[in-house]
Scaffold this motif. Sequence first.
Motif, PDB file in Angstrom:
ATOM      1  N   THR A  96       0.851  -1.188   0.000  1.00 37.86           N
ATOM      2  CA  THR A  96       0.000   0.000   0.000  1.00 37.86           C
ATOM      3  C   THR A  96       0.888   1.240   0.000  1.00 37.86           C
ATOM      4  O   THR A  96       2.008   1.210   0.500  1.00 37.86           O
ATOM      5  CB  THR A  96      -0.965  -0.024   1.208  1.00 37.86           C
ATOM      6  OG1 THR A  96      -1.964   0.955   0.996  1.00 37.86           O
ATOM      7  CG2 THR A  96      -0.260   0.231   2.523  1.00 37.86           C
ATOM      8  N   GLU A  97       0.381   2.315  -0.617  1.00 36.38           N
ATOM      9  CA  GLU A  97       1.206   3.503  -0.800  1.00 36.38           C
ATOM     10  C   GLU A  97       0.761   4.605   0.162  1.00 36.38           C
ATOM     11  O   GLU A  97      -0.418   4.921   0.237  1.00 36.38           O
ATOM     12  CB  GLU A  97       1.063   3.966  -2.257  1.00 36.38           C
ATOM     13  CG  GLU A  97       2.133   4.923  -2.699  1.00 36.38           C
ATOM     14  CD  GLU A  97       2.114   5.140  -4.206  1.00 36.38           C
ATOM     15  OE1 GLU A  97       1.839   4.184  -4.954  1.00 36.38           O
ATOM     16  OE2 GLU A  97       2.336   6.287  -4.625  1.00 36.38           O
ATOM     17  N   ILE A  98       1.703   5.194   0.917  1.00 31.84           N
ATOM     18  CA  ILE A  98       1.365   6.316   1.787  1.00 31.84           C
ATOM     19  C   ILE A  98       2.353   7.455   1.567  1.00 31.84           C
ATOM     20  O   ILE A  98       3.431   7.266   1.030  1.00 31.84           O
ATOM     21  CB  ILE A  98       1.355   5.949   3.290  1.00 31.84           C
ATOM     22  CG1 ILE A  98       2.767   5.627   3.802  1.00 31.84           C
ATOM     23  CG2 ILE A  98       0.411   4.783   3.580  1.00 31.84           C
ATOM     24  CD1 ILE A  98       2.823   5.540   5.305  1.00 31.84           C
ATOM     25  N   ALA A 129      -0.796  10.640   4.591  1.00 35.46           N
ATOM     26  CA  ALA A 129      -1.907  10.436   3.656  1.00 35.46           C
ATOM     27  C   ALA A 129      -1.756   9.073   2.995  1.00 35.46           C
ATOM     28  O   ALA A 129      -0.650   8.546   2.907  1.00 35.46           O
ATOM     29  CB  ALA A 129      -1.902  11.528   2.590  1.00 35.46           C
ATOM     30  N   ARG A 130      -2.866   8.486   2.552  1.00 36.37           N
ATOM     31  CA  ARG A 130      -2.772   7.259   1.771  1.00 36.37           C
ATOM     32  C   ARG A 130      -3.084   7.551   0.320  1.00 36.37           C
ATOM     33  O   ARG A 130      -3.822   8.475  -0.007  1.00 36.37           O
ATOM     34  CB  ARG A 130      -3.737   6.193   2.290  1.00 36.37           C
ATOM     35  CG  ARG A 130      -3.024   5.199   3.209  1.00 36.37           C
ATOM     36  CD  ARG A 130      -3.815   3.951   3.424  1.00 36.37           C
ATOM     37  NE  ARG A 130      -4.002   3.169   2.192  1.00 36.37           N
ATOM     38  CZ  ARG A 130      -4.937   2.251   2.064  1.00 36.37           C
ATOM     39  NH1 ARG A 130      -5.768   1.997   3.046  1.00 36.37           N
ATOM     40  NH2 ARG A 130      -5.049   1.572   0.923  1.00 36.37           N
ATOM     41  N   GLU A 147       6.089   2.883  -0.277  1.00 36.19           N
ATOM     42  CA  GLU A 147       5.296   1.688  -0.574  1.00 36.19           C
ATOM     43  C   GLU A 147       5.496   0.709   0.582  1.00 36.19           C
ATOM     44  O   GLU A 147       6.565   0.121   0.732  1.00 36.19           O
ATOM     45  CB  GLU A 147       5.733   1.053  -1.886  1.00 36.19           C
ATOM     46  CG  GLU A 147       5.425   1.927  -3.079  1.00 36.19           C
ATOM     47  CD  GLU A 147       5.139   1.124  -4.339  1.00 36.19           C
ATOM     48  OE1 GLU A 147       5.519  -0.057  -4.403  1.00 36.19           O
ATOM     49  OE2 GLU A 147       4.532   1.694  -5.269  1.00 36.19           O
TER      50      GLU A 147
END
Lengths: 68, 68, 68, 68, 68, 68, 68, 68, 68, 68, 68, 68
Positions: free
Chosen positions: I9-11, L6-7, I62
């Motif tokens: 997941t991307e933050i 933030a995502r 990521e």
Amino acid sequence: MSGTVARITEISARSDVGFDDAIKVGVERATATLRNVQGAWVKEQKVDVTDGHITHWQVVLEITFVLD
Amino acid sequence: MSGTVARITEISARSDVGFDDAIKVGVERATATLRNVQGAWVKEQKVDVTDGHITHWQVVLEITFVLD
Amino acid sequence: MSGTVARITEISARSDVGFDDAIKVGVERATATLRNVQGAWVKEQKVDVTDGHITHWQVVLEITFVLD
Amino acid sequence: MSGTVARITEISARSDVGFDDAIKVGVERATATLRNVQGAWVKEQKVDVTDGHITHWQVVLEITFVLD
Amino acid sequence: MSGTVARITEISARSDVGFDDAIKVGVERATATLRNVQGAWVKEQKVDVTDGHITHWQVVLEITFVLD
Amino acid sequence: MSGTVARITEISARSDVGFDDAIKVGVERATATLRNVQGAWVKEQKVDVTDGHITHWQVVLEITFVLD
Amino acid sequence: MSGTVARITEISARSDVGFDDAIKVGVERATATLRNVQGAWVKEQKVDVTDGHITHWQVVLEITFVLD
Amino acid sequence: MSGTVARITEISARSDVGFDDAIKVGVERATATLRNVQGAWVKEQKVDVTDGHITHWQVVLEITFVLD
Amino acid sequence: MSGTVARITEISARSDVGFDDAIKVGVERATATLRNVQGAWVKEQKVDVTDGHITHWQVVLEITFVLD
Amino acid sequence: MSGTVARITEISARSDVGFDDAIKVGVERATATLRNVQGAWVKEQKVDVTDGHITHWQVVLEITFVLD
Amino acid sequence: MSGTVARITEISARSDVGFDDAIKVGVERATATLRNVQGAWVKEQKVDVTDGHITHWQVVLEITFVLD
Amino acid sequence: MSGTVARITEISARSDVGFDDAIKVGVERATATLRNVQGAWVKEQKVDVTDGHITHWQVVLEITFVLD
């Protein structure tokens, strides 16, 4: 041979109205020559400028069409 | 339908003289089959080597030609 | 074990004559150390500038050579 | 402030002789306006074609020049 | 020196109407400062969102202008 | 003309202390010449090595500054 | 044969202190085996996490060293 | 010096059976020369064709091996 | 079902101290919501600038975490 | 609101049998949690090696699933 | 004109058996229309999923064929 | 913990009106499930074609939303 096969061909289309029209022009031109056009991917978007005004909108499209 | 439409096709050309000649060979071959060739973008440049000497120069070109 | 295997190594070569010479310099240097060099892919092309004149041409090459 | 700082600017140059000349044209033009030009990276190479013959060679360069 | 040389500069433009307007805003602003603007390539397209509604359309453009 | 427009320019900065200092050097140098610098994107990070020790830290930055 | 030739090799280095240390570890290890190391380009930066804490910092480097 | 360091080397392997075999051929050949091979990333997959039949399967691998 | 599966997941995380702190902030926030976080890849690094000074350091990460 | 919307999520899956099994493992695990999974794009392919033998096959997949 | 010239065309092929079969289907279909097909590069690999099961395997191929 | 996080999540949205509507559909759907949506980056633009006419406009968006 069972599986379906499609070809992907690249065209560049230009309109003096806007990007939406350029895409429409490109798709219609492709359809005039190729059978079974299924879709298009917008790869590039450019504008031509003369005296500070946009005169042409140009798109590069990757056209997909199913082979018979 | 007003706008102009061009197609972009990819070819690979090889010469035993050099890169400039390979590009010329590719453009001339494209012109022999396709009408209204306008230009080419040099996408890749490679050389073949035998016994420490370059024997062939190869280019991959994206050829643009206007559709009638 | 049947299949053939090659290694790919990256070198950077510089010439004070031009790009063609820089590629030749890189291929010859690679051949002096490595056996069975088969080819090279031109990955980058740069020039050095001094007082408005190009003094060196530099290429980054990916060299392929077959393992015995 | 100790460290050195350079700017990188992108230009496109065109010649009717060949790629080497196009790079030279671009570097000389950049040198005419910018001080301390150090080098250039060849980002793109294109040719224009008319009636099956190459009429222009075009390069896109990333020019590096040191700020005073 | 014969060949023509152009510069490519990157700008980001924002509109509260849509992408077409953002491109127009960017091209007009570039034209106000730079002479001989020839065209623009749309490199990025983004939107800002507040309370579930799009409030701004933003584009990043690569502007090409011919050097005198 | 309503929308806001920013320019994006690329610089390279070098420090003999570390990457954080190189970014600071680049941002301060950009601020000395350009008004309304808003931010910077770190595009590349490199080090120079002499006798097995890192002597310089270099960054390439994309600087964004709002046009008046 | 006049021109200078360098090789570019890729290594991955890991530290339990931070990124700066990981780069130092990688450059020192490269220097232990290779002569004339000139510089390194930071290609990737990763961290390992255990129980919500960063335990290792890892970098992938492209090391350049001049061939004798 | 505490941290671990690995090298990444690129090879190309070819099989007349299939992709899985080509990867196995490449990994086994790398293991024959290099100590502590840990893994491989499949970077490219190609096939050779003769008279409409696939005759060879080729992969380009990035091999990682830990340095002692 | 035997094999292990992880999600990526991307933050984006921001700190007013530096990049190392921004990465720590992002990893800790991810750990607060997600179980079994294993690592993070630094995809982007940016700084915000006000009056010539860096005010925030921002990273895009990521995050990889193993699914139970 | 008429149009259909899908989400794209990234997972990594590992098998000790082969790539086909790793893809199956990843798709089945995704289906266990997500409704309306439509397809997957193979983004990366890697193998783990121990003592010269491949022990695990790993894929990174981009899973698409339609939102209700 | 001496040098050899090849064309590169992009197709997409789909099988309900697996990736190997999809590549075979694509190569055979290309061979049915084009003379002198030499090889194919696997550019993309995707699967379609229905009710948690993979129903189709799809590849995008770049087919190379020598022009007479 | 001070910094903001933030995502970034990826969605695909489709409209039978045009690209602007597809982006609006995607942003509204994201807002229905996610709190604090801040913006979206247009990553891909595609059209579906039936009998030579565009029937659907599809966009892939990267949605950013701040975590509480």
